[in-house]
Design a protein around this motif. Structure first.
Motif, short mmCIF file in Angstrom:
data_model
loop_
_atom_site.label_atom_id
_atom_site.label_comp_id
_atom_site.label_asym_id
_atom_site.label_seq_id
_atom_site.Cartn_x
_atom_site.Cartn_y
_atom_site.Cartn_z
N MET A 1 0.84 -1.21 0.00
CA MET A 1 0.00 0.00 0.00
C MET A 1 0.88 1.26 0.00
N THR A 2 0.68 2.07 -1.01
CA THR A 2 1.41 3.33 -1.09
C THR A 2 0.97 4.26 0.06
N ASP A 3 1.93 4.79 0.78
CA ASP A 3 1.61 5.71 1.87
C ASP A 3 2.70 6.77 1.94
N TRP A 4 2.39 7.96 1.45
CA TRP A 4 3.44 8.99 1.37
C TRP A 4 3.93 9.41 2.74
N LYS A 5 3.18 9.09 3.78
CA LYS A 5 3.64 9.45 5.12
C LYS A 5 4.63 8.42 5.68
N ASN A 6 4.80 7.32 4.97
CA ASN A 6 5.78 6.31 5.37
C ASN A 6 6.57 5.89 4.13
N PRO A 7 7.32 6.83 3.58
CA PRO A 7 7.94 6.58 2.27
C PRO A 7 9.18 5.70 2.40
N PRO A 8 9.61 5.09 1.28
CA PRO A 8 10.82 4.27 1.32
C PRO A 8 12.08 5.11 1.54
N ARG A 9 13.06 4.47 2.11
CA ARG A 9 14.42 5.01 2.21
C ARG A 9 14.96 5.08 0.78
N LEU A 10 15.64 6.19 0.47
CA LEU A 10 15.96 6.48 -0.93
C LEU A 10 17.42 6.24 -1.29
N PHE A 11 17.63 5.39 -2.31
CA PHE A 11 18.94 5.27 -2.96
C PHE A 11 18.82 5.60 -4.44
N ILE A 12 17.69 6.22 -4.82
CA ILE A 12 17.56 6.72 -6.20
C ILE A 12 18.49 7.93 -6.31
N PRO A 13 18.89 8.26 -7.56
CA PRO A 13 19.84 9.39 -7.69
C PRO A 13 19.16 10.75 -7.58
#
Lengths: 362, 362
Positions: A1-13
């Motif tokens: 479930m997408t939840d912008w208040k619990n976003p993934p940790r980011l390793f995107i550039p």
């Protein structure tokens, strides 16, 4: 479930990981942008940036993404009767050429395949025609993870074509890769803060040479929001033309102080170490997309030599660890994937991520 | 001693007071702007804004100050062969006319003295010449504290000049004064978030009609950063053209939810009550700069009938209470002063400030 208040940790550039203490800078009480408190913050921040960028010329803060400065550089410093050479080696350098055309300028493109660098020889050959007023260069092409040899190109230009203006997109380079603005004779260099400054997006930093500023005086139809002349006038009062993004400037102030204290040579070494670490893993498990010599120290584009399903691997790691890295950009999707190693990302962060990828690929 | 880390409490007409819970929204973990989490935040926020603005057309989020939309409205929706009528009744409406000229457009100005309103009759008389493609209007002129009769002007235009585009600077009006975008037939209405949304500066909101969007297709040289066509294309994916200011969008989401829950009629009443309260004080102790009928419900410009030293009074209150209100704007300095009463400022806040001013003026 997408939840912008619990976003993934980011390793995107980008946007990249932001530390909690940096996030808290955004939450400071806000300021009146025409009051002394703002001028103090502005002056402190700009002075620190000048040291970081090794310039005694102008540094402006723009409430925009860095792509606003793509437009600003053209609108301010290229006349309608002049031609700009756009060097293109990936999605973002291509886009800058499109923006220049959208501003009604005469544009010629020097194109190489994605993953290939722009070399001094190529630029020299084009400039020898004598028809260009300015050149656009991308320091670190985020779509391919390639670092162009800008020191060599700049030295060549300074020696052979001192009158041609040099515009540098330093989006995923500034605050991570060596950048000596005055020494290299650059005219504009810019970045947004969600890359190596490790701040959430919303602000851009632009160094502008005195001669670029002088030139802009006579370029018509500069508009308002990105007008360097109006910017410079406000900057003399340690203000910005328009109401600025104050929370991000507070966070930038905090990050710049920290970087300067670390020392720029150390900052660059730290990024080189992270780059070497991720490349060693990539070479062992897959291969590098770019030739080692041009591989970036802020993100690595891994060539998917094992034919793994990149999207599925990202999805699995997101589900298990609420963490994401980047698929290849545009046409490089699935053929490559991208791991950011800049800003406040640490070697420990990277070890954790790479172990998770190892688990997935078996 | 100036210290930006301990700034004064703000009663200037923007940036205004921001509550701690709102500041904390800025410090949420950031998102990938091309990932699902951002699209979710974007969609939620835009849908809520559409309800607040009573529109089923387009609402865009711009990483810029509202002055960026001054430029965007002209660049996108006024042809180089067309003439725009700029109605001018204060510093900010004047500036919009300058921006339109700076964009190379043909501009005519309908000017009244600062503190006087633009009336339907004046606009009617100008539009009767048949030479205008668009009109710029300022809902609430922040430099003078004057609210123009936009409902009456809009009704007149809808009836008599339905083909003329209506651009509205709603900077210190949106989220505080009645705004029915579709019903009034407006084409562009915009605000920055540091006024009645009660968020620190760094983001602008723009409602754009379908016909304005359609028109922009054929206007040349729109540039890139503010191109409505590119904005609309990204918005279909619940994204923005450029990397957006995500912390501010999170705070905007929070504030819009709260406002919608309160109910827009109640929000407008709350502002009307604050306006009445400050005006009652101003009439008793000084006088109003604008005629009561046009006096704004988001800020009050007080006529300095007692000849107090405004700058010294502000300074004294800053020293004693670390709190500031606004001197008059530009040429109205010392002749007037300004007190904001919008967003999360409360009646209790205002009582405290007015008591301090009373203490100073004796």
């Amino acid at each position: 479930m997408t939840d912008w208040k619990n976003p993934p940790r980011l390793f995107i550039p980008g946007p990249v990981k932001v530390n909690e203490d940096v996030l808290q800078q955004l939450a400071r009480p806000t300021l009146g942008h025409r009051l002394k408190e703002y001028s103090q913050l502005h002056s402190e921040t700009v002075q620190t940036l000048k040291k970081m960028l090794f310039t005694e010329q102008n540094v402006f803060l723009s409430t925009s993404s860095a792509s606003g400065i793509w437009e600003a550089s053209i609108r301010n410093c290229v006349g309608f009767d002049e031609t700009v050479l756009c060097t293109c080696c990936g999605a973002f350098s291509d886009k800058w050429a499109d923006v220049a055309k959208g501003c009604g300028r005469k544009v010629e493109q020097l194109k190489v395949d994605w993953g290939q660098p722009i070399t001094p020889e190529m630029v020299d050959k084009e400039l020898a025609t004598g028809k260009y007023a300015a050149v656009t260069l991308v320091y670190n092409e985020t779509s391919t993870g390639l670092t162009n040899p800008l020191r060599e190109i700049s030295k060549m230009m300074k020696q052979k074509y001192p009158d041609v203006l040099v515009f540098v997109d330093a989006v995923s380079a500034m605050a991570a890769l060596p950048l000596h603005f005055d020494e290299l004779g650059w005219d504009i260099a810019f970045a947004s803060v969600q890359k190596a400054f490790a701040i959430p997006p919303g602000l851009a930093v632009a160094a502008v040479s005195n001669r670029a500023l002088e030139k802009s005086k006579n370029v018509p139809n500069r508009g308002y929001y990105f007008d360097f002349q109006l910017w410079a006038k406000s900057d003399q009062k340690n203000q910005t033309l328009v109401t600025p993004n104050i929370p991000h400037i507070m966070a930038l102030n905090y990050q710049c102080e920290k970087l300067l204290k670390e020392g720029m040579e150390n900052v660059w070494s730290r990024h080189a170490h992270m780059g070497e670490f991720v490349r060693a893993w990539a070479r062992e498990k897959f291969d590098l997309f770019c030739e080692e010599k041009y591989a970036s120290n802020t993100l690595t584009t891994v060539k998917n030599t094992r034919g793994i399903n990149v999207a599925e691997t990202i999805k699995a790691i997101q589900q298990k660890h609420n963490t994401v890295f980047g698929n290849g950009y545009g046409k490089l999707k699935e053929q490559t994937f991208r791991i950011a190693h800049m800003g406040d990302i640490t070697l420990d962060d990277l070890k954790e991520l790479l172990a998770w990828i190892d688990d997935e690929i078996g």
